[in-house]
Write a protein that holds these residues in place. Sequence first.
Motif, PDB file in Angstrom:
ATOM      1  N   ALA A  84       0.836  -1.203   0.144  1.00  0.00           N
ATOM      2  CA  ALA A  84       0.080   0.062  -0.040  1.00  0.00           C
ATOM      3  C   ALA A  84       0.849   1.261   0.102  1.00  0.00           C
ATOM      4  O   ALA A  84       0.480   2.517  -0.129  1.00  0.00           O
ATOM      5  CB  ALA A  84      -0.751   0.150   1.140  1.00  0.00           C
ATOM      6  N   ASP A  85       2.195   1.199  -0.036  1.00  0.00           N
ATOM      7  CA  ASP A  85       3.034   2.290  -0.032  1.00  0.00           C
ATOM      8  C   ASP A  85       3.055   2.674  -1.579  1.00  0.00           C
ATOM      9  O   ASP A  85       3.512   3.900  -1.901  1.00  0.00           O
ATOM     10  CB  ASP A  85       4.431   2.062   0.327  1.00  0.00           C
ATOM     11  CG  ASP A  85       4.496   2.161   2.001  1.00  0.00           C
ATOM     12  OD1 ASP A  85       3.783   2.809   2.786  1.00  0.00           O
ATOM     13  OD2 ASP A  85       5.169   1.002   2.495  1.00  0.00           O
ATOM     14  N   ASP A  86       2.856   1.655  -2.315  1.00  0.00           N
ATOM     15  CA  ASP A  86       2.809   1.959  -4.017  1.00  0.00           C
ATOM     16  C   ASP A  86       1.418   2.634  -4.317  1.00  0.00           C
ATOM     17  O   ASP A  86       0.579   1.832  -4.161  1.00  0.00           O
ATOM     18  CB  ASP A  86       3.022   0.855  -4.657  1.00  0.00           C
ATOM     19  CG  ASP A  86       3.396   0.755  -6.043  1.00  0.00           C
ATOM     20  OD1 ASP A  86       2.653   1.822  -6.646  1.00  0.00           O
ATOM     21  OD2 ASP A  86       4.120  -0.055  -6.559  1.00  0.00           O
ATOM     22  N   VAL A  87       1.270   3.736  -4.584  1.00  0.00           N
ATOM     23  CA  VAL A  87       0.070   4.517  -4.637  1.00  0.00           C
ATOM     24  C   VAL A  87      -0.526   3.970  -6.063  1.00  0.00           C
ATOM     25  O   VAL A  87      -1.473   3.647  -6.031  1.00  0.00           O
ATOM     26  CB  VAL A  87       0.179   6.021  -4.695  1.00  0.00           C
ATOM     27  CG1 VAL A  87      -1.071   6.700  -5.240  1.00  0.00           C
ATOM     28  CG2 VAL A  87       0.542   6.553  -3.491  1.00  0.00           C
ATOM     29  N   ALA A  88       0.434   3.843  -7.169  1.00  0.00           N
ATOM     30  CA  ALA A  88      -0.285   3.687  -8.600  1.00  0.00           C
ATOM     31  C   ALA A  88      -0.778   2.026  -8.372  1.00  0.00           C
ATOM     32  O   ALA A  88      -1.767   1.829  -8.871  1.00  0.00           O
ATOM     33  CB  ALA A  88       1.096   3.510  -9.463  1.00  0.00           C
ATOM     34  N   ALA A  89       0.088   1.038  -7.772  1.00  0.00           N
ATOM     35  CA  ALA A  89      -0.443  -0.296  -7.556  1.00  0.00           C
ATOM     36  C   ALA A  89      -1.937  -0.459  -6.786  1.00  0.00           C
ATOM     37  O   ALA A  89      -2.831  -1.039  -7.225  1.00  0.00           O
ATOM     38  CB  ALA A  89       0.598  -1.131  -6.837  1.00  0.00           C
ATOM     39  N   THR A  90      -2.072   0.482  -5.675  1.00  0.00           N
ATOM     40  CA  THR A  90      -3.260   0.312  -4.929  1.00  0.00           C
ATOM     41  C   THR A  90      -4.133   1.050  -5.693  1.00  0.00           C
ATOM     42  O   THR A  90      -5.450   0.667  -5.469  1.00  0.00           O
ATOM     43  CB  THR A  90      -2.810   1.037  -3.335  1.00  0.00           C
ATOM     44  OG1 THR A  90      -1.577   0.747  -3.015  1.00  0.00           O
ATOM     45  CG2 THR A  90      -3.893   1.008  -2.613  1.00  0.00           C
ATOM     46  N   THR A  91      -3.932   2.272  -6.507  1.00  0.00           N
ATOM     47  CA  THR A  91      -4.945   2.551  -7.361  1.00  0.00           C
ATOM     48  C   THR A  91      -5.643   1.703  -8.164  1.00  0.00           C
ATOM     49  O   THR A  91      -6.938   1.528  -8.588  1.00  0.00           O
ATOM     50  CB  THR A  91      -4.593   3.743  -8.205  1.00  0.00           C
ATOM     51  OG1 THR A  91      -3.920   4.735  -7.227  1.00  0.00           O
ATOM     52  CG2 THR A  91      -5.615   4.490  -8.900  1.00  0.00           C
ATOM     53  N   LYS A  92      -4.525   0.906  -8.968  1.00  0.00           N
ATOM     54  CA  LYS A  92      -5.003  -0.088  -9.876  1.00  0.00           C
ATOM     55  C   LYS A  92      -5.926  -1.171  -9.184  1.00  0.00           C
ATOM     56  O   LYS A  92      -7.015  -1.563  -9.778  1.00  0.00           O
ATOM     57  CB  LYS A  92      -3.844  -0.876 -10.462  1.00  0.00           C
ATOM     58  CG  LYS A  92      -3.837  -0.978 -11.875  1.00  0.00           C
ATOM     59  CD  LYS A  92      -2.595  -1.278 -12.460  1.00  0.00           C
ATOM     60  CE  LYS A  92      -2.783  -2.680 -13.428  1.00  0.00           C
ATOM     61  NZ  LYS A  92      -1.087  -3.396 -13.582  1.00  0.00           N
ATOM     62  N   LEU A  93      -5.581  -1.644  -7.966  1.00  0.00           N
ATOM     63  CA  LEU A  93      -6.326  -2.553  -7.380  1.00  0.00           C
ATOM     64  C   LEU A  93      -7.706  -2.038  -6.863  1.00  0.00           C
ATOM     65  O   LEU A  93      -8.634  -2.783  -7.019  1.00  0.00           O
ATOM     66  CB  LEU A  93      -5.481  -3.061  -5.950  1.00  0.00           C
ATOM     67  CG  LEU A  93      -6.151  -3.925  -5.190  1.00  0.00           C
ATOM     68  CD1 LEU A  93      -6.170  -5.479  -5.858  1.00  0.00           C
ATOM     69  CD2 LEU A  93      -5.627  -4.078  -3.730  1.00  0.00           C
ATOM     70  N   ILE A  94      -7.548  -0.678  -6.406  1.00  0.00           N
ATOM     71  CA  ILE A  94      -8.919  -0.301  -6.197  1.00  0.00           C
ATOM     72  C   ILE A  94      -9.882  -0.280  -7.435  1.00  0.00           C
ATOM     73  O   ILE A  94     -11.177  -0.588  -7.430  1.00  0.00           O
ATOM     74  CB  ILE A  94      -8.984   1.114  -5.274  1.00  0.00           C
ATOM     75  CG1 ILE A  94      -8.037   0.896  -4.208  1.00  0.00           C
ATOM     76  CG2 ILE A  94     -10.323   1.658  -4.978  1.00  0.00           C
ATOM     77  CD1 ILE A  94      -7.840   2.355  -3.503  1.00  0.00           C
ATOM     78  N   GLN A  95      -9.160   0.293  -8.339  1.00  0.00           N
ATOM     79  CA  GLN A  95     -10.146   0.307  -9.716  1.00  0.00           C
ATOM     80  C   GLN A  95     -10.312  -1.146 -10.174  1.00  0.00           C
ATOM     81  O   GLN A  95     -11.673  -1.234 -10.706  1.00  0.00           O
ATOM     82  CB  GLN A  95      -9.215   0.989 -10.819  1.00  0.00           C
ATOM     83  CG  GLN A  95      -9.003   2.569 -10.450  1.00  0.00           C
ATOM     84  CD  GLN A  95      -7.874   3.276 -11.473  1.00  0.00           C
ATOM     85  OE1 GLN A  95      -7.197   2.523 -11.836  1.00  0.00           O
ATOM     86  NE2 GLN A  95      -8.278   4.537 -11.669  1.00  0.00           N
ATOM     87  N   SER A  96      -9.743  -2.024 -10.076  1.00  0.00           N
ATOM     88  CA  SER A  96     -10.060  -3.356 -10.313  1.00  0.00           C
ATOM     89  C   SER A  96     -11.246  -4.134  -9.650  1.00  0.00           C
ATOM     90  O   SER A  96     -12.168  -4.666 -10.220  1.00  0.00           O
ATOM     91  CB  SER A  96      -8.936  -4.153 -10.750  1.00  0.00           C
ATOM     92  OG  SER A  96      -8.548  -4.672  -9.160  1.00  0.00           O
ATOM     93  N   ILE A  97     -11.172  -3.784  -8.425  1.00  0.00           N
ATOM     94  CA  ILE A  97     -12.344  -4.225  -7.536  1.00  0.00           C
ATOM     95  C   ILE A  97     -13.440  -3.313  -7.398  1.00  0.00           C
ATOM     96  O   ILE A  97     -14.745  -3.889  -7.620  1.00  0.00           O
ATOM     97  CB  ILE A  97     -11.871  -4.269  -6.041  1.00  0.00           C
ATOM     98  CG1 ILE A  97     -10.561  -5.261  -5.995  1.00  0.00           C
ATOM     99  CG2 ILE A  97     -12.632  -4.725  -5.300  1.00  0.00           C
ATOM    100  CD1 ILE A  97      -9.873  -5.300  -4.644  1.00  0.00           C
TER     101      ILE A  97
END
Length: 403
Positions: free
Chosen positions: A62-75
């Motif tokens: 969750a320190d990785d904003v881009a990866a977390t954004t992608k995960l939130i968008q995919s869910i």
Amino acid sequence: MSKVLVIGAGGVGSVAVHKMAMNPDIFSDIHLASRTVSKCDAIAESVKQRTGVDIQTYAIDADDVAATTKLIQSIGPKLVVNLALPYQDLAIMDACLAAGTHYLDTANYEPRDEAKFEYKWQWAYQDKFKQAGLMALLGSGFDPGVTSVFAMWLKKHKLKTIRLLDILDCNGGDHGQPFATNFNPEINIREVTAPARHWENGEFVETPAMGVKQQFDFEGVGPKNMYMMYHEELESLAKFLPDMERARFWMTFGDAYLQHLTVLQNVGMTRIDPVMYNGVEIIPLQFLKAVLPEPASLGATTKGKTNIGDIATGEALDGSGEKTFYVKNICDHEEAYAETGNQAVSYTTGVPAMIGAAMMLTGKWRGEGVFNIEQLDPDPFMEMLNSHGLPWTVEELDGPLSF
Ligand code: NDP
């Protein structure tokens, strides 16, 4: 139908997810992500066994904003419940803004290299959340969280103004270990080794850590030594209850805990600045965390109760003069463990996180911008505490604490 993404698979995350699964009318679709996916999977298995509900799990840094954004968008959840560590708060808030999702947490953002316990970084997100039409709810655990709701409930139903406030946090549990912390050791030790601060006549007064000690007889636990310390809800309470003359926070510690802590401090193991070891930079407190028992592992052996509450004094709403009220919850470690597989410190934090999430998902609490829990109607939250495992009582006392 409400989809929720919980980030963080520690003790608090585990309780919150179990309690969400027990309320499928509110949480119809639950997703859990954390750094170590095997911890998410273990929680998912326990939830399935206890409730029959399936939850989806993911690995995320969750320190990785881009990866977390992608995960939130995919869910595509309606709300992200942040139960990782305070270091991740701003990164997860950024990801929520990028993905257009509401946000909730239980602890204020902390920079890694300095123990601050301040809301200023998160309050600075006010305009961004407002402009995005999103709500961020800060501090929906027990303390901060329920202790603030208790104060606001007293202000709404019993007292015109709160002149004196004491928050008393007692953990009368015994886990049978020589030394362990009941929630994340790094955060816990940062908190208790920081100087004490209390609110008095419009400003914070600083005193040495563990410098003020009193004894109090806690119902369900017995007499315990408690120490004045700083706790983050004092900042938001002072902001939203500006008439308060004095607000203090007290926490109980046993002598053995304090002896261990003193030694660890004296030998430098609680430092949060990097030191070189064998050519590698390490933070002593993070290393200490790695060798201490995992808080989540203490549940099976912990016996006893927690007792956390507010004692507030002020002018009574009904015009009957100055009055003092004590609102508190008592929670049993073994009962908490039987219900969710976690001890009461995780339970008393995870349940209010679930309730705060329920408030937002059902629209009982809504708004645009960054909110502390003091700004929202305490009544529906207090109702859910009673019906979801953290019943509270209120009583009138003869007067404020004598010290
Ligand atoms: P734990 O340390 O048990 O759990 C934290 C979880 O967050 C772990 O699963 C950890 O993963 C995960 N995590 C850490 N860093 C990251 C990252 N970069 N990305 C994704 N996941 C990450 O803590 P607790 O469950 O005890 O506490 C959770 C939160 O609740 C903390 O913020 C704590 O301060 C707060 N709290 C609030 C209280 C209140 O009353 N308001 C009381 C108690 C706690 P891994 O397992 O891989 O390390």
